[in-house]
Design a protein around this motif. Structure first.
Motif, PDB file in Angstrom:
ATOM      1  N   LYS A 529       0.901  -1.264  -0.042  1.00 44.30           N
ATOM      2  CA  LYS A 529       0.036  -0.075   0.075  1.00 44.30           C
ATOM      3  C   LYS A 529       0.847   1.140  -0.119  1.00 44.30           C
ATOM      4  O   LYS A 529       0.579   2.357  -0.680  1.00 44.30           O
ATOM      5  CB  LYS A 529      -0.972  -0.026   1.177  1.00 44.30           C
ATOM      6  CG  LYS A 529      -1.783   1.051   1.275  1.00 44.30           C
ATOM      7  CD  LYS A 529      -2.930   1.039   2.494  1.00 44.30           C
ATOM      8  CE  LYS A 529      -3.824   2.155   2.633  1.00 44.30           C
ATOM      9  NZ  LYS A 529      -4.793   1.977   3.519  1.00 44.30           N
ATOM     10  N   TYR A 530       1.837   1.284   0.701  1.00 45.67           N
ATOM     11  CA  TYR A 530       2.660   2.451   0.859  1.00 45.67           C
ATOM     12  C   TYR A 530       4.159   2.336   0.028  1.00 45.67           C
ATOM     13  O   TYR A 530       5.114   2.985   0.344  1.00 45.67           O
ATOM     14  CB  TYR A 530       3.012   2.647   2.482  1.00 45.67           C
ATOM     15  CG  TYR A 530       1.638   2.813   3.057  1.00 45.67           C
ATOM     16  CD1 TYR A 530       1.481   4.443   3.180  1.00 45.67           C
ATOM     17  CD2 TYR A 530       1.103   2.144   3.780  1.00 45.67           C
ATOM     18  CE1 TYR A 530       0.361   4.782   3.741  1.00 45.67           C
ATOM     19  CE2 TYR A 530       0.030   2.554   4.309  1.00 45.67           C
ATOM     20  CZ  TYR A 530      -0.292   3.709   4.498  1.00 45.67           C
ATOM     21  OH  TYR A 530      -1.638   4.253   5.311  1.00 45.67           O
ATOM     22  N   MET A 531       4.165   1.383  -1.184  1.00 51.35           N
ATOM     23  CA  MET A 531       5.164   1.567  -1.876  1.00 51.35           C
ATOM     24  C   MET A 531       5.681   2.629  -2.690  1.00 51.35           C
ATOM     25  O   MET A 531       6.532   2.977  -2.842  1.00 51.35           O
ATOM     26  CB  MET A 531       5.109   0.038  -2.762  1.00 51.35           C
ATOM     27  CG  MET A 531       6.548  -0.058  -3.368  1.00 51.35           C
ATOM     28  SD  MET A 531       7.728  -0.481  -2.633  1.00 51.35           S
ATOM     29  CE  MET A 531       7.497  -2.347  -1.831  1.00 51.35           C
ATOM     30  N   ASP A 532       4.336   3.303  -3.122  1.00 46.87           N
ATOM     31  CA  ASP A 532       4.358   4.339  -3.778  1.00 46.87           C
ATOM     32  C   ASP A 532       4.475   5.813  -3.216  1.00 46.87           C
ATOM     33  O   ASP A 532       4.490   6.629  -3.837  1.00 46.87           O
ATOM     34  CB  ASP A 532       3.279   4.553  -4.883  1.00 46.87           C
ATOM     35  CG  ASP A 532       3.043   3.227  -5.608  1.00 46.87           C
ATOM     36  OD1 ASP A 532       4.021   2.508  -6.137  1.00 46.87           O
ATOM     37  OD2 ASP A 532       1.919   2.760  -6.139  1.00 46.87           O
ATOM     38  N   LYS A 538      14.443   9.543  -4.593  1.00 48.79           N
ATOM     39  CA  LYS A 538      15.096   8.634  -3.368  1.00 48.79           C
ATOM     40  C   LYS A 538      14.005   7.936  -2.948  1.00 48.79           C
ATOM     41  O   LYS A 538      13.245   8.097  -2.277  1.00 48.79           O
ATOM     42  CB  LYS A 538      15.412   9.775  -2.433  1.00 48.79           C
ATOM     43  CG  LYS A 538      16.737  10.463  -2.965  1.00 48.79           C
ATOM     44  CD  LYS A 538      17.405  11.336  -1.489  1.00 48.79           C
ATOM     45  CE  LYS A 538      18.553  12.266  -2.194  1.00 48.79           C
ATOM     46  NZ  LYS A 538      18.985  13.045  -1.052  1.00 48.79           N
ATOM     47  N   LYS A 539      14.237   6.616  -3.568  1.00 49.46           N
ATOM     48  CA  LYS A 539      13.355   5.709  -3.135  1.00 49.46           C
ATOM     49  C   LYS A 539      13.328   5.023  -1.466  1.00 49.46           C
ATOM     50  O   LYS A 539      12.338   4.387  -1.328  1.00 49.46           O
ATOM     51  CB  LYS A 539      13.479   4.628  -4.014  1.00 49.46           C
ATOM     52  CG  LYS A 539      13.461   4.519  -5.563  1.00 49.46           C
ATOM     53  CD  LYS A 539      12.014   4.841  -6.035  1.00 49.46           C
ATOM     54  CE  LYS A 539      11.924   5.126  -7.515  1.00 49.46           C
ATOM     55  NZ  LYS A 539      10.693   5.477  -8.014  1.00 49.46           N
ATOM     56  N   GLU A 540      14.386   5.538  -1.004  1.00 46.65           N
ATOM     57  CA  GLU A 540      14.634   4.933   0.251  1.00 46.65           C
ATOM     58  C   GLU A 540      13.878   5.862   1.450  1.00 46.65           C
ATOM     59  O   GLU A 540      13.768   5.530   2.492  1.00 46.65           O
ATOM     60  CB  GLU A 540      15.981   4.830   0.696  1.00 46.65           C
ATOM     61  CG  GLU A 540      16.811   6.007   1.014  1.00 46.65           C
ATOM     62  CD  GLU A 540      17.462   6.526  -0.281  1.00 46.65           C
ATOM     63  OE1 GLU A 540      18.014   7.450  -0.272  1.00 46.65           O
ATOM     64  OE2 GLU A 540      17.045   5.902  -1.413  1.00 46.65           O
ATOM     65  N   TRP A 712      12.516   4.557   4.797  1.00 45.99           N
ATOM     66  CA  TRP A 712      11.689   3.432   4.789  1.00 45.99           C
ATOM     67  C   TRP A 712      12.087   2.103   4.513  1.00 45.99           C
ATOM     68  O   TRP A 712      11.841   1.322   5.097  1.00 45.99           O
ATOM     69  CB  TRP A 712      10.507   3.911   3.519  1.00 45.99           C
ATOM     70  CG  TRP A 712       9.745   2.535   3.403  1.00 45.99           C
ATOM     71  CD1 TRP A 712       9.730   1.978   2.334  1.00 45.99           C
ATOM     72  CD2 TRP A 712       8.604   2.510   4.048  1.00 45.99           C
ATOM     73  NE1 TRP A 712       8.623   1.172   2.336  1.00 45.99           N
ATOM     74  CE2 TRP A 712       7.959   1.554   3.353  1.00 45.99           C
ATOM     75  CE3 TRP A 712       8.051   2.785   5.283  1.00 45.99           C
ATOM     76  CZ2 TRP A 712       6.653   0.856   3.831  1.00 45.99           C
ATOM     77  CZ3 TRP A 712       6.709   2.368   5.751  1.00 45.99           C
ATOM     78  CH2 TRP A 712       6.312   1.258   5.169  1.00 45.99           C
ATOM     79  N   GLU A 713      13.526   2.089   3.764  1.00 49.78           N
ATOM     80  CA  GLU A 713      13.954   0.744   3.547  1.00 49.78           C
ATOM     81  C   GLU A 713      14.926   0.186   4.882  1.00 49.78           C
ATOM     82  O   GLU A 713      14.772  -0.827   5.171  1.00 49.78           O
ATOM     83  CB  GLU A 713      15.317   0.958   2.333  1.00 49.78           C
ATOM     84  CG  GLU A 713      14.698   1.257   0.933  1.00 49.78           C
ATOM     85  CD  GLU A 713      15.507   1.175   0.036  1.00 49.78           C
ATOM     86  OE1 GLU A 713      16.763   1.203   0.426  1.00 49.78           O
ATOM     87  OE2 GLU A 713      15.369   1.387  -1.145  1.00 49.78           O
TER      88      GLU A 713
END
Length: 730
Positions: A529-532, A538-540, A712-713
């Protein structure tokens, strides 16, 4: 040597001995050549009778004091000393160590010291050359010392029985055969004499068992007599002379006058015939170590003493000597009469508190007639009092909760003092608000609401475990909501996670982990749900608002506001990218001090920093950097220097990057803050907040947290629930 004529007087000129009257016996200096260098030696070559270790011209021809420096031969020997004052034995055996110094042929004899031997032991013969018996010019050498030989030093005959490994190897290399070690005379096996019993040697027993005492615990039950009770006893058995003593152990405040000893030190006989007086008659068998054990009953002149336990040394002695393995202590009978007296005395009830003064003060006045100040926890005061910048004061921002809309705008500071568990509340007054501000509740111990105050025991009070963001405190019928905390309070609670569960990141992560594991496809839906929601570049990173919303959806009311704050601070992903207000405020104070001191030597400081950084790493330790700042005469106080070094950038080894220091001291980017002395006290010395500027500072820090980002990562990696996705997919 010429023989002196006894008829002539012993005067110069009447004898043929050239040594008579001579005062100087110095060694004749002799020159020799070593490696074509003339040297002065103390004796000519060829005096030593020891053959060379090498063939001629295969090794350098060096003097013995160079070749055999610190090479010592060690022999073990003994000699017999005649005793004229003892009838039991004609002589005693004394063991010695003989040291032969190869560098100069000297000998030293030492007797190892034995405790309580009664002999003056130590160095018997100091280091010197010893002449052979009946000789005037020959001395003992290596060829005269070997195992099995008897040597005579100044009239004493020594028998050599052993040597060390170095001595054995050295003599073997010289071609000398070294026999096997010989036993000491007292270790030689002798055939036992069955005709007579072994002789008791008290002195030998004293030497073997001196200061070795067996200790047993027991009791004597005297309740059969009038006013009798159970006496707790402690028995000491001295192995050196087979005597024992018994002491009575009295509890504190028992009201019983303690006697000197229950039984003075003596040999306790097993049985005394009634017709034999204690002061005379033949000696009877006394108690020994074999008669004492756990559960044994010792007859102390008619008193039955039961042994119930012993100390560790006694257990080890019986385990080694007699092979005992079980030492189960026996219970002691309960004395109900003494217990009733003790219980009634210890459980003293104080009268109910009437509310006047503090509870500690009232209780102290009830315990004694003379008024005394209440006793504080001095140990806690020593550990939790102010130490430098460590104030041990937890400060929280609070709001007043009631139905009055005017009180919703009021802002309070709640301070918890760890040194004595007291709480002080201050109000930050706002201009034209109608509220003056200042001290709202004086510093005191704050008790929990809805408790009975007028009781003998002190009612429960708030502790530091109740101080966390999001908690409500009811103090004197006023309800306060803790909405924020300063950096020191948050950092202190994070450094002591075992005491504060709201700041324990391990417990918080475990709570989230258990909640996701209990839900069906909980972790999979949570991640998908919160991947996007992460940043596109910056994906992290994820915004704090999205992160907090995601946790609230799965945790609901299971997490407090302080736990959310702990997670955000732990997984913060934008540390150091925005200038904090504290860094700029400290920078403003630094420039104010530099301007007052007329200091502007940045180029010289940079040269000194580069010179100190020999490896060119670009970073220096804080202690070295503080020393360089003092050497370049920066007009800064010590506490201000510490605060400046605290906000500078550091590498992975906690060394300070001095390029950041130079940009920090750049006059072209002077900060625009205009701080006063009160601001200096507040920022640098952590003084208590007294102005509403503190409110603005906390609101700015809270805004930075809400508008920041979370890694997040790193959060998912520490959550470590990847196996749930695989199990739920399969």
């Amino acid at each position: 040597m010429a023989v002196r004529n006894p008829r002539l007087p012993l005067l110069p000129g009447y004898g043929s001995n050239p040594l008579i009257g001579k005062k100087n016996f110095g060694v004749r200096p002799i020159f020799t050549s070593v490696d074509k260098v003339n040297m002065l030696v103390d004796k000519a070559e060829g005096v030593n009778r020891v053959p060379s270790l090498y063939c001629r011209k295969q090794a350098p021809d060096l003097p013995t004091w160079i070749m055999y420096d610190k090479n010592i031969l060690h022999f073990q020997a003994y000699f017999q000393q005649t005793l004229h004052e003892m009838r039991s034995s004609a002589h005693i055996l004394r063991k010695v160590d003989i040291f032969f110094f190869l560098e100069d042929g000297t000998i030293k004899v030492i007797e190892p010291k034995t405790e309580n031997s009664g002999l003056s032991q130590g160095t018997l013969i100091s280091r010197q050359r010893i002449r052979l018996p009946f000789s005037t010019d020959l001395y003992y050498d290596v060829l005269d010392l070997n195992i099995g030989r008897e040597i005579t030093f100044y009239g004493k005959v020594f028998k050599i029985v052993n040597c060390d490994n170095f001595t054995r190897v050295f003599l073997n290399r010289l071609g000398i055969n070294v026999p096997d070690p010989q036993p000491w005379p007292d270790a030689v096996e002798r055939s036992p004499d069955t005709t007579r019993p072994p002789k008791h040697r008290p002195f030998r027993q004293f030497l073997d068992f001196d200061r070795q005492v067996l200790r047993f615990y027991g009791y004597w039950d005297d309740r059969d007599t009038e006013f009798g009770t159970i006496h707790h006893l402690e028995l000491h058995y001295f192995l050196a002379d087979d005597t024992m003593e018994i002491k009575e152990v009295l509890p504190p405040n028992s009201g019983i006058e303690a006697g000197p000893m229950f039984l003075k030190r003596m040999r306790l006989p097993r049985k005394i015939p009634p017709h034999i007086e204690m002061t005379g008659g033949p000696q009877h068998a006394s108690y020994g170590p074999a008669d004492l054990s756990i559960g044994a009953v010792v007859n102390v002149y008619g008193r039955k003493v039961v042994l119930t336990d012993c100390d560790p040394f006694t257990k080890e002695f019986y385990r080694v000597t007699y092979g005992f393995d079980t030492f189960t202590p026996l219970p002691i009978p309960r004395d109900e009469s003494s217990e009733c007296i003790t219980t009634s005395t210890s459980e003293r009830q104080l009268p109910p508190w009437n509310g006047y003064g503090s509870y500690d003060d009232s209780a102290e006045n009830c315990r004694t007639v003379e008024p005394k100040a209440p006793h504080r926890d001095f140990i806690k005061f020593l550990h939790k009092d102010r130490v430098g910048f460590d104030s041990h004061i937890l400060r929280f921002a609070a709001r007043l909760i009631n139905d009055n809309p005017d009180d919703a705008r009021r802002y309070f500071i709640v301070k918890y003092f760890l040194c004595d568990d007291t709480i002080g509340i201050f109000e930050l007054g706002e201009r034209n608000s109608g509220f003056k501000g200042g001290k709202f509740f004086r510093r005191d111990k704050m008790y929990l609401p809805d408790v009975d105050f007028f009781v003998p025991k002190e009612p429960p009070a708030y502790t530091d475990k109740d101080m966390w963001v999001g908690n409500e405190l009811v103090i004197n019928k006023h309800r306060f909501l803790l909405i924020a905390a300063d950096e020191y309070a948050l950092r202190y609670m994070e450094l002591h996670p075992n005491e504060y569960p709201m700041a324990n990141i391990a417990l918080i992560m475990d709570k989230i982990r258990r909640t996701l594991a209990s839900q069906q496809n909980g972790y999979k839906n949570f991640v998908a749900k919160y991947m996007d929601a992460v940043l596109p570049n910056k994906k992290e990173l994820m915004s704090v608002r999205c992160f907090k919303q995601a946790l609230k959806e799965i945790m609901c009311e299971k997490m407090t506001e302080h736990e959310y704050l702990t997670l955000i601070r732990h997984f913060r992903g934008d540390i150091g990218k925005e200038e904090s207000p504290r860094r700029e405020m400290i920078r403003s104070l630094v420039f104010t001090a530099l301007s007052r001191g007329l200091w502007d030597e940045r180029a010289r400081l940079l040269e000194g920093l580069r010179h100190a950084d020999g490896g060119g790493s670009g970073a220096l330790p804080p202690a070295r950097l503080r020393q360089l700042l003092r050497a370049h005469r920066l007009p800064l106080a010590g506490d201000l220097v510490d605060c400046m070094l605290d906000v500078l950038e550091k590498d992975e080894n906690c060394n300070i990057i001095y390029e950041d220091l130079m940009s920090f001291l750049d006059f072209q980017t002077r900060p625009v803050f205009n701080l006063t002395e009160a601001d200096y006290q507040k920022v640098v010395r952590h003084a208590p907040p007294v102005k509403d500027t503190e409110c603005k500072l906390w609101s700015e820090a809270d805004t930075l947290i809400k508008e920041g980002f979370v890694n997040w990562e790193a959060f998912l990696c520490q959550l470590n629930l990847e196996h749930l996705v695989k199990e739920q997919t399969n």
